[in-house]
Design a protein around this motif. Sequence first.
Motif, mmCIF file in Angstrom:
data_model
loop_
_atom_site.group_PDB
_atom_site.id
_atom_site.type_symbol
_atom_site.label_atom_id
_atom_site.label_comp_id
_atom_site.label_asym_id
_atom_site.label_seq_id
_atom_site.Cartn_x
_atom_site.Cartn_y
_atom_site.Cartn_z
ATOM 1 N N ILE A 76 0.853 -1.185 0.000
ATOM 2 C CA ILE A 76 0.000 0.000 0.000
ATOM 3 C C ILE A 76 0.890 1.237 0.000
ATOM 4 O O ILE A 76 1.658 1.450 0.944
ATOM 5 N N TYR A 77 0.795 2.032 -1.062
ATOM 6 C CA TYR A 77 1.581 3.261 -1.189
ATOM 7 C C TYR A 77 0.675 4.458 -0.927
ATOM 8 O O TYR A 77 -0.222 4.734 -1.724
ATOM 9 N N VAL A 78 0.921 5.164 0.161
ATOM 10 C CA VAL A 78 0.129 6.354 0.489
ATOM 11 C C VAL A 78 0.418 7.461 -0.519
ATOM 12 O O VAL A 78 -0.472 8.192 -0.925
ATOM 13 N N SER A 79 1.694 7.571 -0.937
ATOM 14 C CA SER A 79 2.078 8.492 -2.010
ATOM 15 C C SER A 79 3.031 7.743 -2.933
ATOM 16 O O SER A 79 3.570 6.700 -2.560
ATOM 17 N N GLU A 80 3.241 8.275 -4.130
ATOM 18 C CA GLU A 80 4.087 7.579 -5.101
ATOM 19 C C GLU A 80 5.520 7.426 -4.620
ATOM 20 O O GLU A 80 6.200 6.476 -4.984
ATOM 21 N N SER A 81 6.006 8.341 -3.788
ATOM 22 C CA SER A 81 7.393 8.292 -3.331
ATOM 23 C C SER A 81 7.556 7.653 -1.954
ATOM 24 O O SER A 81 8.673 7.533 -1.461
ATOM 25 N N SER A 82 6.468 7.216 -1.331
ATOM 26 C CA SER A 82 6.556 6.656 0.017
ATOM 27 C C SER A 82 6.957 5.179 -0.009
ATOM 28 O O SER A 82 6.795 4.493 -1.012
ATOM 29 N N GLU A 83 7.466 4.710 1.124
ATOM 30 C CA GLU A 83 7.716 3.287 1.303
ATOM 31 C C GLU A 83 6.362 2.611 1.498
ATOM 32 O O GLU A 83 5.486 3.147 2.171
ATOM 33 N N PRO A 84 6.191 1.422 0.944
ATOM 34 C CA PRO A 84 4.876 0.783 1.067
ATOM 35 C C PRO A 84 4.648 0.181 2.455
ATOM 36 O O PRO A 84 5.587 -0.277 3.107
ATOM 37 N N GLU A 85 3.413 0.199 2.869
ATOM 38 C CA GLU A 85 2.997 -0.609 4.011
ATOM 39 C C GLU A 85 2.711 -1.986 3.440
ATOM 40 O O GLU A 85 2.046 -2.114 2.412
ATOM 41 N N ALA A 121 -10.157 -10.071 2.294
ATOM 42 C CA ALA A 121 -9.064 -10.998 2.597
ATOM 43 C C ALA A 121 -9.548 -12.130 3.491
ATOM 44 O O ALA A 121 -10.309 -11.902 4.438
ATOM 45 N N GLU A 122 -9.104 -13.356 3.179
ATOM 46 C CA GLU A 122 -9.426 -14.487 4.043
ATOM 47 C C GLU A 122 -8.867 -14.244 5.439
ATOM 48 O O GLU A 122 -9.533 -14.484 6.435
ATOM 49 N N GLU A 123 -7.626 -13.791 5.480
ATOM 50 C CA GLU A 123 -6.953 -13.453 6.733
ATOM 51 C C GLU A 123 -5.722 -12.635 6.393
ATOM 52 O O GLU A 123 -5.117 -12.820 5.344
ATOM 53 N N THR A 124 -5.362 -11.720 7.264
ATOM 54 C CA THR A 124 -4.148 -10.928 7.076
ATOM 55 C C THR A 124 -3.191 -11.174 8.234
ATOM 56 O O THR A 124 -3.627 -11.467 9.356
ATOM 57 N N LEU A 125 -1.899 -11.050 7.934
ATOM 58 C CA LEU A 125 -0.865 -11.210 8.955
ATOM 59 C C LEU A 125 0.112 -10.048 8.860
ATOM 60 O O LEU A 125 0.503 -9.657 7.754
ATOM 61 N N ALA A 126 0.506 -9.519 9.990
ATOM 62 C CA ALA A 126 1.528 -8.467 10.019
ATOM 63 C C ALA A 126 2.888 -9.120 9.832
ATOM 64 O O ALA A 126 3.238 -10.063 10.553
ATOM 65 N N LEU A 127 3.655 -8.661 8.870
ATOM 66 C CA LEU A 127 4.947 -9.277 8.566
ATOM 67 C C LEU A 127 5.942 -9.140 9.718
ATOM 68 O O LEU A 127 6.816 -9.987 9.881
ATOM 69 N N ASP A 128 5.796 -8.118 10.530
ATOM 70 C CA ASP A 128 6.708 -7.915 11.666
ATOM 71 C C ASP A 128 6.518 -8.968 12.747
ATOM 72 O O ASP A 128 7.398 -9.175 13.581
ATOM 73 N N ASP A 129 5.365 -9.633 12.756
ATOM 74 C CA ASP A 129 5.047 -10.597 13.809
ATOM 75 C C ASP A 129 5.400 -12.038 13.447
ATOM 76 O O ASP A 129 5.085 -12.952 14.207
ATOM 77 N N ILE A 130 6.059 -12.260 12.319
ATOM 78 C CA ILE A 130 6.335 -13.621 11.855
ATOM 79 C C ILE A 130 7.519 -14.219 12.614
ATOM 80 O O ILE A 130 8.600 -13.646 12.649
ATOM 81 N N ASP A 131 7.293 -15.381 13.203
ATOM 82 C CA ASP A 131 8.346 -16.151 13.863
ATOM 83 C C ASP A 131 8.759 -17.242 12.871
ATOM 84 O O ASP A 131 8.032 -18.227 12.688
ATOM 85 N N THR A 132 9.900 -17.078 12.217
ATOM 86 C CA THR A 132 10.301 -17.996 11.142
ATOM 87 C C THR A 132 10.546 -19.417 11.647
ATOM 88 O O THR A 132 10.266 -20.379 10.931
ATOM 89 N N ALA A 133 11.063 -19.568 12.855
ATOM 90 C CA ALA A 133 11.294 -20.914 13.403
ATOM 91 C C ALA A 133 9.959 -21.625 13.633
ATOM 92 O O ALA A 133 9.803 -22.806 13.291
ATOM 93 N N ASP A 134 8.989 -20.901 14.185
ATOM 94 C CA ASP A 134 7.662 -21.469 14.411
ATOM 95 C C ASP A 134 6.996 -21.812 13.080
ATOM 96 O O ASP A 134 6.362 -22.862 12.944
ATOM 97 N N LEU A 135 7.160 -20.939 12.100
ATOM 98 C CA LEU A 135 6.585 -21.179 10.773
ATOM 99 C C LEU A 135 7.190 -22.423 10.147
ATOM 100 O O LEU A 135 6.477 -23.252 9.571
ATOM 101 N N ALA A 136 8.509 -22.609 10.256
ATOM 102 C CA ALA A 136 9.171 -23.794 9.706
ATOM 103 C C ALA A 136 8.643 -25.071 10.361
ATOM 104 O O ALA A 136 8.431 -26.089 9.687
ATOM 105 N N THR A 137 8.397 -25.019 11.652
ATOM 106 C CA THR A 137 7.842 -26.171 12.364
ATOM 107 C C THR A 137 6.433 -26.479 11.862
ATOM 108 O O THR A 137 6.091 -27.645 11.623
ATOM 109 N N LYS A 138 5.614 -25.436 11.694
ATOM 110 C CA LYS A 138 4.251 -25.636 11.197
ATOM 111 C C LYS A 138 4.254 -26.222 9.789
ATOM 112 O O LYS A 138 3.420 -27.069 9.461
ATOM 113 N N ILE A 139 5.192 -25.787 8.950
ATOM 114 C CA ILE A 139 5.290 -26.314 7.585
ATOM 115 C C ILE A 139 5.629 -27.796 7.630
ATOM 116 O O ILE A 139 5.006 -28.615 6.937
ATOM 117 N N ALA A 140 6.608 -28.162 8.443
ATOM 118 C CA ALA A 140 7.002 -29.580 8.563
ATOM 119 C C ALA A 140 5.838 -30.426 9.076
ATOM 120 O O ALA A 140 5.573 -31.521 8.550
#
Length: 135
Positions: free
Chosen positions: A53-62, A82-101
């Motif tokens: 999401i770009y608030v302006s053309e020169s802004s960093e996206p959310e 959206a079916e569901e949204t997730l904040a990217l800052d809240d992602i625990d990669t180790a937990d995600l890898a376990t869930k994938i396995a």
Amino acid sequence: MTDTLHFEIVSPERLLKDEDVAMVVVPGAEGQFTALPSHAPMMSTLKPGVVEIYVSESSEPERLFIKGGLAQINPKGLTILAEETLALDDIDTADLATKIANTREDIEDAKDDVERGLLEKELKWMLALSEVAAA
């Protein structure tokens, strides 16, 4: 022609965003597309991925991760259901890898095609999220 696009993103729980923006990059099922002011009307199913999401053309996206959903562009703007949204800052990669396995094991042990299909859908969004988190 207006300088902004009215944008709404709605999850089953609540309205997440309702604002005027410069543009939104959306993970369409047939490929990414960019919604701009005065965009032609269209509808698209969405695959798991990042909405930028770009608030302006020169802004960093959310950036928000969505598990899938539906997008509609009309003269009033862009709406994402959206079916569901997730904040990217809240992602625990180790937990995600376990869930994938665990999900891969569950797919192998699935009792029928319906259960396997539901688990494969879960695995698909988890793998997409894992790719985003690794980048």
